[in-house]
Design an enzyme around this catalytic site. Structure first.
Site, PDB file in Angstrom:
ATOM      1  CG  ASP A  63      25.968  61.785  46.948  1.00 15.13           C
ATOM      2  OD1 ASP A  63      25.809  60.861  47.622  1.00 15.13           O
ATOM      3  OD2 ASP A  63      26.721  61.950  45.839  1.00 15.13           O
ATOM      4  CE1 TYR A 155      21.172  47.027  46.099  1.00 13.84           C
ATOM      5  CE2 TYR A 155      20.510  44.733  45.810  1.00 13.84           C
ATOM      6  CZ  TYR A 155      20.083  45.847  45.923  1.00 13.84           C
ATOM      7  OH  TYR A 155      18.644  46.325  46.162  1.00 13.84           O
ATOM      8  CB  VAL A 188       9.979  46.539  42.935  1.00 14.95           C
ATOM      9  CG1 VAL A 188       8.659  47.364  42.553  1.00 14.95           C
ATOM     10  CG2 VAL A 188       9.570  45.783  44.152  1.00 14.95           C
TER      11      VAL A 188
HETATM   12  N1  LIG Z   1      13.549  47.818  42.567  1.00 17.07           N
HETATM   13  C1  LIG Z   1      13.923  46.758  43.346  1.00 17.07           C
HETATM   14  O1  LIG Z   1      13.818  45.439  42.555  1.00 17.07           O
HETATM   15  C2  LIG Z   1      14.368  46.633  44.858  1.00 17.07           C
HETATM   16  C3  LIG Z   1      14.632  45.197  45.413  1.00 17.07           C
HETATM   17  C4  LIG Z   1      15.148  45.190  46.542  1.00 17.07           C
HETATM   18  C5  LIG Z   1      15.418  46.614  47.433  1.00 17.07           C
HETATM   19  N2  LIG Z   1      15.521  47.606  46.549  1.00 17.07           N
HETATM   20  C6  LIG Z   1      15.799  48.803  47.232  1.00 17.07           C
HETATM   21  O2  LIG Z   1      15.000  49.729  47.128  1.00 17.07           O
HETATM   22  C7  LIG Z   1      15.805  50.934  47.324  1.00 17.07           C
HETATM   23  C8  LIG Z   1      15.340  52.087  46.113  1.00 17.07           C
HETATM   24  O3  LIG Z   1      15.415  51.558  44.927  1.00 17.07           O
HETATM   25  P1  LIG Z   1      14.563  51.654  43.602  1.00 17.07           P
HETATM   26  O4  LIG Z   1      14.284  50.299  43.221  1.00 17.07           O
HETATM   27  O5  LIG Z   1      13.480  52.482  44.031  1.00 17.07           O
HETATM   28  O6  LIG Z   1      15.805  52.392  42.715  1.00 17.07           O
HETATM   29  P2  LIG Z   1      15.744  53.681  41.744  1.00 17.07           P
HETATM   30  O7  LIG Z   1      14.417  53.774  41.138  1.00 17.07           O
HETATM   31  O8  LIG Z   1      16.949  53.720  41.109  1.00 17.07           O
HETATM   32  O9  LIG Z   1      15.650  54.805  42.933  1.00 17.07           O
HETATM   33  C9  LIG Z   1      16.869  55.009  43.809  1.00 17.07           C
HETATM   34  C10 LIG Z   1      16.775  56.212  44.651  1.00 17.07           C
HETATM   35  O10 LIG Z   1      18.036  56.414  45.489  1.00 17.07           O
HETATM   36  C11 LIG Z   1      18.602  57.887  45.128  1.00 17.07           C
HETATM   37  N3  LIG Z   1      19.883  57.625  45.286  1.00 17.07           N
HETATM   38  C12 LIG Z   1      20.856  56.757  44.851  1.00 17.07           C
HETATM   39  N4  LIG Z   1      22.307  57.179  45.356  1.00 17.07           N
HETATM   40  C13 LIG Z   1      21.825  58.305  46.001  1.00 17.07           C
HETATM   41  C14 LIG Z   1      22.950  59.052  46.906  1.00 17.07           C
HETATM   42  N5  LIG Z   1      24.021  58.689  46.939  1.00 17.07           N
HETATM   43  N6  LIG Z   1      22.283  60.245  47.418  1.00 17.07           N
HETATM   44  C15 LIG Z   1      21.021  60.255  47.663  1.00 17.07           C
HETATM   45  N7  LIG Z   1      20.139  59.458  46.876  1.00 17.07           N
HETATM   46  C16 LIG Z   1      20.379  58.455  46.115  1.00 17.07           C
HETATM   47  C17 LIG Z   1      18.269  58.015  43.867  1.00 17.07           C
HETATM   48  O11 LIG Z   1      18.151  59.274  43.590  1.00 17.07           O
HETATM   49  P3  LIG Z   1      18.572  60.210  42.450  1.00 17.07           P
HETATM   50  O12 LIG Z   1      18.022  59.417  41.215  1.00 17.07           O
HETATM   51  O13 LIG Z   1      18.098  61.486  42.574  1.00 17.07           O
HETATM   52  O14 LIG Z   1      20.110  60.409  42.322  1.00 17.07           O
HETATM   53  C18 LIG Z   1      16.668  57.189  43.597  1.00 17.07           C
HETATM   54  O15 LIG Z   1      15.612  58.259  44.084  1.00 17.07           O
HETATM   55  C19 LIG Z   1      17.068  50.804  47.213  1.00 17.07           C
HETATM   56  O16 LIG Z   1      17.801  50.730  48.454  1.00 17.07           O
HETATM   57  C20 LIG Z   1      17.356  49.242  46.652  1.00 17.07           C
HETATM   58  O17 LIG Z   1      18.563  48.744  46.870  1.00 17.07           O
HETATM   59  C21 LIG Z   1      14.968  47.692  45.414  1.00 17.07           C
END
Ligand SMILES: NC(=O)c1ccc[n+]([C@@H]2O[C@H](COP(=O)([O-])OP(=O)(O)OC[C@H]3O[C@@H](n4cnc5c(N)ncnc54)[C@H](OP(=O)(O)O)[C@@H]3O)[C@@H](O)[C@H]2O)c1
Length: 254
Positions: A63, A155, A188
């Site tokens: 974490d 956020y 995304v």
């Molecule tokens: N999807 C979008 O629209 C979007 C747009 C802009 C930016 N982002 C950024 O892209 C990044 C990835 O997001 P995503 O869309 O792929 O979301 P996601 O599918 O919810 O994946 C989030 C990932 O972060 C991990 N995580 C969250 N809290 C954590 C912690 N305390 N310690 C370790 N791992 C942690 C989760 O791990 P576990 O599930 O194993 O806990 C998961 O692997 C984030 O920084 C997000 O802000 C996403």
């Protein structure tokens, strides 16, 4: 692009963008360190990565908001591979709520501890190893770092902090030959909004609205983000540091 014999550490590799970045990097022969909290999901991604070139990834269940876990991530990486070339700070969470939300303070603490404090600690511990390899860092920010989005106060603040973190440490580390950049995705489709409490119907409706107001008329896909990360982490980007790179089908233009 080739990451043969390069050690690439990706946080949040168990889902969404982190998983896509991991698979993309595995196809480019990287030696991967995959970090996440969900063991089952992380193992599934690790297996998928191994299928690309037969290179076994190191999975670290951790974490990033917990100091002892972050120390363990770096220790296990160095014990296993002996070095580190690329750090991808991708793990992140969304909490919904604006300034009228009475839980704004606790949501701020939760988001900042993962999206900013965890990134700061992991980067700080990784830097001595990145200096040795003249490696680089890619932070996964968002277009909301510069565009105010309604009901996502903490956020948006966390991603604004991450952009500035990127620029400040790019300056700090330039003389050491370590580059630092950010990728700023638009929306995304991943689990992030579901984790934040959106239903599938709400995610679909939001996606439709975003697509209607996006110049290219489509959302970016996880692979588009992975390709930008790989480019920035590679020698193709050897003259790029301290920059934020939107991957958003033009959304930030309007
Ligand atoms: N999807 C979008 O629209 C979007 C747009 C802009 C930016 N982002 C950024 O892209 C990044 C990835 O997001 P995503 O869309 O792929 O979301 P996601 O599918 O919810 O994946 C989030 C990932 O972060 C991990 N995580 C969250 N809290 C954590 C912690 N305390 N310690 C370790 N791992 C942690 C989760 O791990 P576990 O599930 O194993 O806990 C998961 O692997 C984030 O920084 C997000 O802000 C996403």
């Amino acid at each position: 692009m080739d990451f043969k014999d390069k050690v690439v550490l990706i946080t949040g590799a168990s889902s969404g963008l982190g998983a896509a970045i991991a698979v993309y990097m595995s196809q480019l022969s990287a030696k991967l360190v995959l970090v996440g909290r969900n063991k089952k999901n992380l193992e599934a991604v690790a297996q998928q990565c191994e299928k690309s070139k037969g290179i076994k990834a190191l999975s670290v269940i951790a974490d990033v908001s917990k100091e002892a876990d972050v120390e363990r991530i770096v220790n296990e990486t160095i014990n296993h591979f002996g070095k580190l070339h690329v750090l991808v700070n991708n793990a992140g969470v969304v909490e919904l709520g604006g300034i009228k939300d009475t839980a704004a303070l606790s949501k701020y603490d939760k988001i900042m501890s993962t999206n900013v404090r965890g990134v700061l600690q992991l980067t700080m511990l990784a830097v001595p190893h990145l200096i040795k390899t003249k490696g680089n860092i890619v932070n996964i920010s968002s277009i909301v770092s510069t565009r105010a989005a309604p009901g996502m106060l903490a956020y948006c603040m966390s991603k604004a902090a991450l952009d500035h973190f990127t620029k400040c440490i790019a300056l700090d580390l330039a003389a050491d030959g370590v580059r630092v950049n950010a990728v700023n995705p638009g929306l995304v489709k991943t689990n992030i909004l579901n984790v934040a409490g959106f239903s599938d119907v709400e995610v679909d409706s939001l996606s439709k609205k975003v697509i209607e107001t996006t110049p290219l008329g489509k959302l970016a896909e996880a692979d588009d983000i992975a390709a930008m990360v790989a480019f920035l982490a590679s020698d193709c980007a050897k003259s790029i540091t301290g920059c934020t790179h939107p991957v958003d089908s033009g959304k930030s233009l309007v």
